[in-house]
Design an enzyme around this catalytic site. Structure first.
Site, mmCIF file in Angstrom:
data_model
loop_
_atom_site.group_PDB
_atom_site.id
_atom_site.type_symbol
_atom_site.label_atom_id
_atom_site.label_comp_id
_atom_site.label_asym_id
_atom_site.label_seq_id
_atom_site.Cartn_x
_atom_site.Cartn_y
_atom_site.Cartn_z
ATOM 1 N N TRP A 29 97.590 109.821 81.968
ATOM 2 C CA TRP A 29 97.835 109.106 81.954
ATOM 3 C C TRP A 29 98.728 109.301 80.619
ATOM 4 O O TRP A 29 98.963 109.475 79.293
ATOM 5 C CB TRP A 29 97.134 107.949 80.977
ATOM 6 C CG TRP A 29 97.285 106.191 80.966
ATOM 7 C CD1 TRP A 29 98.320 105.588 80.260
ATOM 8 C CD2 TRP A 29 97.238 105.793 82.203
ATOM 9 N NE1 TRP A 29 97.830 104.348 80.934
ATOM 10 C CE2 TRP A 29 97.478 104.297 82.164
ATOM 11 C CE3 TRP A 29 96.429 105.818 83.540
ATOM 12 C CZ2 TRP A 29 97.321 103.422 83.012
ATOM 13 C CZ3 TRP A 29 95.764 105.199 84.483
ATOM 14 C CH2 TRP A 29 96.585 103.581 84.131
ATOM 15 N N PHE A 64 90.208 107.648 78.228
ATOM 16 C CA PHE A 64 88.702 107.645 78.218
ATOM 17 C C PHE A 64 88.067 109.014 78.720
ATOM 18 O O PHE A 64 86.509 108.978 78.041
ATOM 19 C CB PHE A 64 88.502 106.028 79.410
ATOM 20 C CG PHE A 64 86.967 105.139 79.081
ATOM 21 C CD1 PHE A 64 86.525 104.598 78.817
ATOM 22 C CD2 PHE A 64 86.278 106.031 80.439
ATOM 23 C CE1 PHE A 64 85.375 104.197 78.046
ATOM 24 C CE2 PHE A 64 84.895 105.600 80.468
ATOM 25 C CZ PHE A 64 83.914 104.838 78.710
ATOM 26 N N THR A 93 95.871 92.790 78.430
ATOM 27 C CA THR A 93 94.547 92.499 78.651
ATOM 28 C C THR A 93 94.212 93.719 78.106
ATOM 29 O O THR A 93 94.513 94.254 77.397
ATOM 30 C CB THR A 93 94.164 93.420 80.298
ATOM 31 O OG1 THR A 93 93.904 94.684 80.483
ATOM 32 C CG2 THR A 93 94.850 92.542 81.201
ATOM 33 N N HIS A 95 92.233 95.726 78.197
ATOM 34 C CA HIS A 95 91.649 97.168 78.200
ATOM 35 C C HIS A 95 91.927 98.207 77.208
ATOM 36 O O HIS A 95 91.228 99.012 77.204
ATOM 37 C CB HIS A 95 92.943 96.912 79.773
ATOM 38 C CG HIS A 95 92.493 98.351 80.318
ATOM 39 N ND1 HIS A 95 90.962 98.147 81.120
ATOM 40 C CD2 HIS A 95 91.703 99.929 80.924
ATOM 41 C CE1 HIS A 95 90.726 99.146 82.467
ATOM 42 N NE2 HIS A 95 90.798 100.289 81.902
ATOM 43 N N PHE A 120 90.148 113.752 66.862
ATOM 44 C CA PHE A 120 91.112 112.719 67.429
ATOM 45 C C PHE A 120 92.504 113.137 67.226
ATOM 46 O O PHE A 120 93.469 112.592 66.152
ATOM 47 C CB PHE A 120 90.285 111.611 66.188
ATOM 48 C CG PHE A 120 90.666 110.216 67.159
ATOM 49 C CD1 PHE A 120 90.153 109.941 68.093
ATOM 50 C CD2 PHE A 120 92.359 109.561 66.723
ATOM 51 C CE1 PHE A 120 90.212 108.530 68.736
ATOM 52 C CE2 PHE A 120 92.284 108.111 67.208
ATOM 53 C CZ PHE A 120 91.291 108.029 68.263
ATOM 54 N N ARG A 134 105.647 109.377 67.394
ATOM 55 C CA ARG A 134 105.053 109.726 66.766
ATOM 56 C C ARG A 134 104.721 110.948 67.592
ATOM 57 O O ARG A 134 103.803 111.626 67.580
ATOM 58 C CB ARG A 134 103.890 109.082 66.390
ATOM 59 C CG ARG A 134 104.089 107.936 65.299
ATOM 60 C CD ARG A 134 103.110 106.567 65.637
ATOM 61 N NE ARG A 134 102.906 105.857 64.279
ATOM 62 C CZ ARG A 134 104.323 104.646 64.374
ATOM 63 N NH1 ARG A 134 104.937 104.396 65.288
ATOM 64 N NH2 ARG A 134 104.046 104.075 63.456
HETATM 65 C C1 DLZ Z 1 93.576 102.415 82.828
HETATM 66 C C2 DLZ Z 1 94.499 102.616 81.475
HETATM 67 C C3 DLZ Z 1 95.106 102.113 81.228
HETATM 68 C C4 DLZ Z 1 95.473 100.398 81.541
HETATM 69 N N1 DLZ Z 1 95.949 102.347 79.862
HETATM 70 C C5 DLZ Z 1 95.859 103.412 79.590
HETATM 71 C C6 DLZ Z 1 96.481 103.970 78.030
HETATM 72 O O1 DLZ Z 1 97.585 103.279 77.856
HETATM 73 N N2 DLZ Z 1 96.383 105.100 77.940
HETATM 74 C C7 DLZ Z 1 95.694 105.665 78.661
HETATM 75 O O2 DLZ Z 1 94.855 107.419 78.644
HETATM 76 N N3 DLZ Z 1 94.522 105.863 79.545
HETATM 77 C C8 DLZ Z 1 95.305 104.225 80.094
HETATM 78 N N4 DLZ Z 1 94.279 103.882 81.284
HETATM 79 C C9 DLZ Z 1 93.019 104.680 81.920
HETATM 80 C C10 DLZ Z 1 91.576 105.081 81.120
HETATM 81 O O3 DLZ Z 1 91.923 105.608 80.392
HETATM 82 C C11 DLZ Z 1 91.279 105.148 82.221
HETATM 83 O O4 DLZ Z 1 91.438 106.699 82.903
HETATM 84 C C12 DLZ Z 1 90.739 104.863 83.146
HETATM 85 O O5 DLZ Z 1 90.475 103.362 82.709
HETATM 86 C C13 DLZ Z 1 89.768 105.514 84.478
HETATM 87 O O6 DLZ Z 1 89.291 104.848 85.191
#
Ligand code: DLZ
Length: 161
Positions: A29, A64, A93, A95, A120, A134
């Site tokens: 991501w 996550f 949001t 999230h 980390f 960064r």
């Molecule tokens: C869903 C999501 C969102 C909105 N933003 C990020 C982000 O900025 N950085 C990141 O590493 N992951 C994001 N994710 C994905 C979540 O980490 C995770 O992969 C999903 O919630 C799993 O369905």
């Protein structure tokens, strides 16, 4: 207070990583940012003596999933330290908060459950610009900082064993 440069460290403060083996788990991501973190981490490990064959890289979908990816590495590989790289950018949001809390608690727990360091290397920023600054921009590279921390913590453990 000025933001520290993440790529700067005191000369002589980083032990030799020649005999160390590292795992890196990196989130896809915001891959344009995490790709730069990965490049910085690998280059820094190699600069301090780690060989390419002793750097195991695994990708996960988002930050996550870093915790479980890191746990897989700890379970299935013989490693001195594991670096977790991700980038969470605040959206509209809550999230952001939940992902940051999840990965922070997850990595903290891994540090307590296993006898190796989990580092980390996750950027948690308000916008893309802060993340760019960064990940090789004007504030250095969090990947470099994570690699240096991994080497120092692995050396500390060897010293105490
Ligand atoms: C869903 C999501 C969102 C909105 N933003 C990020 C982000 O900025 N950085 C990141 O590493 N992951 C994001 N994710 C994905 C979540 O980490 C995770 O992969 C999903 O919630 C799993 O369905």
């Amino acid at each position: 207070m000025a933001t520290a440069n993440l790529s700067e460290y005191a000369p002589g403060s980083v032990p030799d990583a020649g005999k160390m083996r590292f795992g890196i788990v990196v989130s896809d991501w915001n891959h344009q940012i995490t790709g730069s973190l990965l490049k910085g981490a690998v280059e820094t490990l190699k600069k301090h003596g780690a060989s390419e064959s002793n750097i195991i890289v695994k990708h996960v979908p988002g930050s996550f999933e870093l915790t479980l990816g890191a746990q897989f590495l700890a379970e299935y590989e013989d490693l001195d330290a594991i670096i977790c790289l991700g980038c969470v950018i605040q959206g509209e949001t809550p999230h952001f908060t939940y992902i940051c809390q999840g990965v922070t608690h997850g990595i903290t727990q891994l540090n307590l459950d296993y006898n190796i360091p989990f580092i980390f290397g996750v950027l948690t920023t308000l916008n893309l610009e802060q993340a760019e600054e960064r990940s090789g921009g004007k504030h250095g590279n969090k990947g470099d900082e994570a690699a240096v921390t991994a080497i120092r913590m692995a050396a500390l453990q060897r010293e105490m064993e």
